[in-house]
Write a protein that holds these residues in place. Structure first.
Motif, PDB file in Angstrom:
ATOM      1  N   MET A 192      -8.997   5.941  -0.138  1.00  0.00           N
ATOM      2  CA  MET A 192      -9.396   4.506  -0.642  1.00  0.00           C
ATOM      3  C   MET A 192      -8.994   4.400  -2.001  1.00  0.00           C
ATOM      4  O   MET A 192      -8.535   3.032  -2.260  1.00  0.00           O
ATOM      5  N   ARG A 193      -9.333   5.142  -2.926  1.00  0.00           N
ATOM      6  CA  ARG A 193      -8.916   5.163  -4.236  1.00  0.00           C
ATOM      7  C   ARG A 193      -7.287   4.621  -4.364  1.00  0.00           C
ATOM      8  O   ARG A 193      -6.896   3.691  -5.203  1.00  0.00           O
ATOM      9  N   ASN A 197      -5.433   1.290  -5.550  1.00  0.00           N
ATOM     10  CA  ASN A 197      -4.401   1.522  -6.842  1.00  0.00           C
ATOM     11  C   ASN A 197      -3.346   0.914  -6.303  1.00  0.00           C
ATOM     12  O   ASN A 197      -2.340   0.140  -7.160  1.00  0.00           O
ATOM     13  N   ARG A 198      -2.736   1.381  -5.158  1.00  0.00           N
ATOM     14  CA  ARG A 198      -1.341   0.741  -4.602  1.00  0.00           C
ATOM     15  C   ARG A 198      -1.268  -0.875  -4.389  1.00  0.00           C
ATOM     16  O   ARG A 198      -0.394  -1.359  -4.861  1.00  0.00           O
ATOM     17  N   LYS A 199      -2.503  -1.371  -3.969  1.00  0.00           N
ATOM     18  CA  LYS A 199      -2.452  -2.689  -3.844  1.00  0.00           C
ATOM     19  C   LYS A 199      -2.403  -3.420  -5.225  1.00  0.00           C
ATOM     20  O   LYS A 199      -1.894  -4.418  -5.561  1.00  0.00           O
ATOM     21  N   ASN A 201      -1.235  -2.025  -8.015  1.00  0.00           N
ATOM     22  CA  ASN A 201       0.007  -1.892  -8.598  1.00  0.00           C
ATOM     23  C   ASN A 201       1.119  -2.881  -7.923  1.00  0.00           C
ATOM     24  O   ASN A 201       2.090  -3.577  -8.730  1.00  0.00           O
ATOM     25  N   CYS A 202       0.865  -3.161  -6.658  1.00  0.00           N
ATOM     26  CA  CYS A 202       1.766  -3.924  -6.017  1.00  0.00           C
ATOM     27  C   CYS A 202       1.539  -5.366  -6.471  1.00  0.00           C
ATOM     28  O   CYS A 202       2.302  -6.431  -6.814  1.00  0.00           O
ATOM     29  N   GLU A 203       0.498  -5.802  -6.443  1.00  0.00           N
ATOM     30  CA  GLU A 203      -0.202  -7.288  -6.990  1.00  0.00           C
ATOM     31  C   GLU A 203       0.482  -7.447  -8.576  1.00  0.00           C
ATOM     32  O   GLU A 203       0.965  -8.446  -8.793  1.00  0.00           O
ATOM     33  N   THR A 204       0.251  -6.274  -9.392  1.00  0.00           N
ATOM     34  CA  THR A 204       0.749  -6.455 -10.638  1.00  0.00           C
ATOM     35  C   THR A 204       2.175  -6.758 -10.817  1.00  0.00           C
ATOM     36  O   THR A 204       2.842  -7.574 -11.585  1.00  0.00           O
TER      37      THR A 204
END
Length: 286
Positions: A192-193, A197-199, A201-204
């Motif tokens: 879940m973490r 984090n992937r989401k 990082n992707c949004e960033t």
């Protein structure tokens, strides 16, 4: 206590229901005895005593552990020399059934195994005193569809598993069900973490890309205004350039709604790309 210690404590209290399983686990405890220093010697002694009592049905497990009947039961008695013949490996006859193989792995892990803290990494290993012992442990583990490997470490051979899913499987094989559930809970939380984090990082990355593109578009528009003037652009491109200067942070899709008639995201992107191409030509001519 560490996660590895918790697993061993659970396994120390688990004794196979069938005598043949008890013999298999007792045999592997004897095979590993004094070859590798156990991290939980008290648990090994506790399990050894319990198994001796079950196998020989004797009240005094310590005394029973020194007798001929015990060694005969685990097939480690030299009848000709009339003395024990303890080896690194156990007789294959003792681990023909799946339940006995489970008991074998359970005993091997209790004797010389460890599992890393799943909060940090996934690593399961059993340290063996010889190549033949490691091969027997590896083959028994892999008979359950796992893919354990052997690596040499100093004077020992280490049978290991690295993947979280395989460690869950080996806990199930050893019937360490409480530890298995604890590990699964850790894996779920970690996943879940990692997903969050992937989401993020992707949004960033998308935001950074969008901002970078907008900055470049404004630089191109300003360059055209300084070197040619925006009036030199076709009307549709001039309108687009003025809108971008007015709304520097607005996404392309929203920017298109401010045009009359409105234009979709691809249309806005096409016009801004043409503006960029004009700016590049002007730079080349400068």
């Amino acid at each position: 206590m560490s996660f590895s210690g918790d697993v061993k404590r659970e396994l120390a209290g688990r004794v196979g229901k069938s005598r043949h399983c008890q013999i298999a686990e007792l045999a592997v405890l004897m095979a590993f005895d004094q070859k590798i220093a156990s991290s939980e010697p008290s648990l090994v002694r506790e399990k050894y005593g319990a198994l001796c009592s079950r196998v020989l049905d004797a009240g005094d497990a310590a005394a029973a552990g020194t007798g001929q009947k015990l060694y005969e039961a685990v097939k480690m008695w030299d009848a000709e020399a009339q003395r024990p013949a303890v080896r690194d490996t156990i007789s294959g006859l003792l681990i023909q059934q799946a339940c006995c193989k489970r008991a074998f792995i359970r005993g091997a892990f209790l004797s010389a195994g460890s599992i890393s803290d799943p909060q940090k990494s996934y690593h399961f290993e059993i340290v063996c005193g010889s190549e033949s012992q490691a091969v027997q442990v590896q083959e028994t583990i892999n008979s359950f569809g796992l893919d354990s490997k052997i690596v040499e470490r100093k004077n020992h051979r280490v049978v290991y598993l690295k993947e979280g899913a395989q460690i869950v499987d080996i806990l199930n094989v050893m019937e360490a069900h409480t530890s298995l559930m604890n590990l699964e809970n850790v894996r779920i939380l970690k996943e879940m973490r990692n997903s969050v984090n992937r989401k993020v990082n992707c949004e960033t990355a998308n935001i950074t890309k969008t901002v970078g593109a907008a900055v470049k578009q404004i630089e191109d528009i300003n360059y055209i205004r300084a070197h040619m003037g925006l009036d030199g652009l076709p009307d549709n491109l001039k309108e687009m350039a003025l809108l971008r200067l007015q709304y520097p942070d607005t996404p392309l899709k929203e920017l298109g709604t401010y045009l009359n008639p409105s234009v979709g995201k691809s249309g806005v992107n096409h016009r801004l790309r043409r503006i960029s191409e004009i700016a590049e030509k002007l730079r080349e001519q400068a």
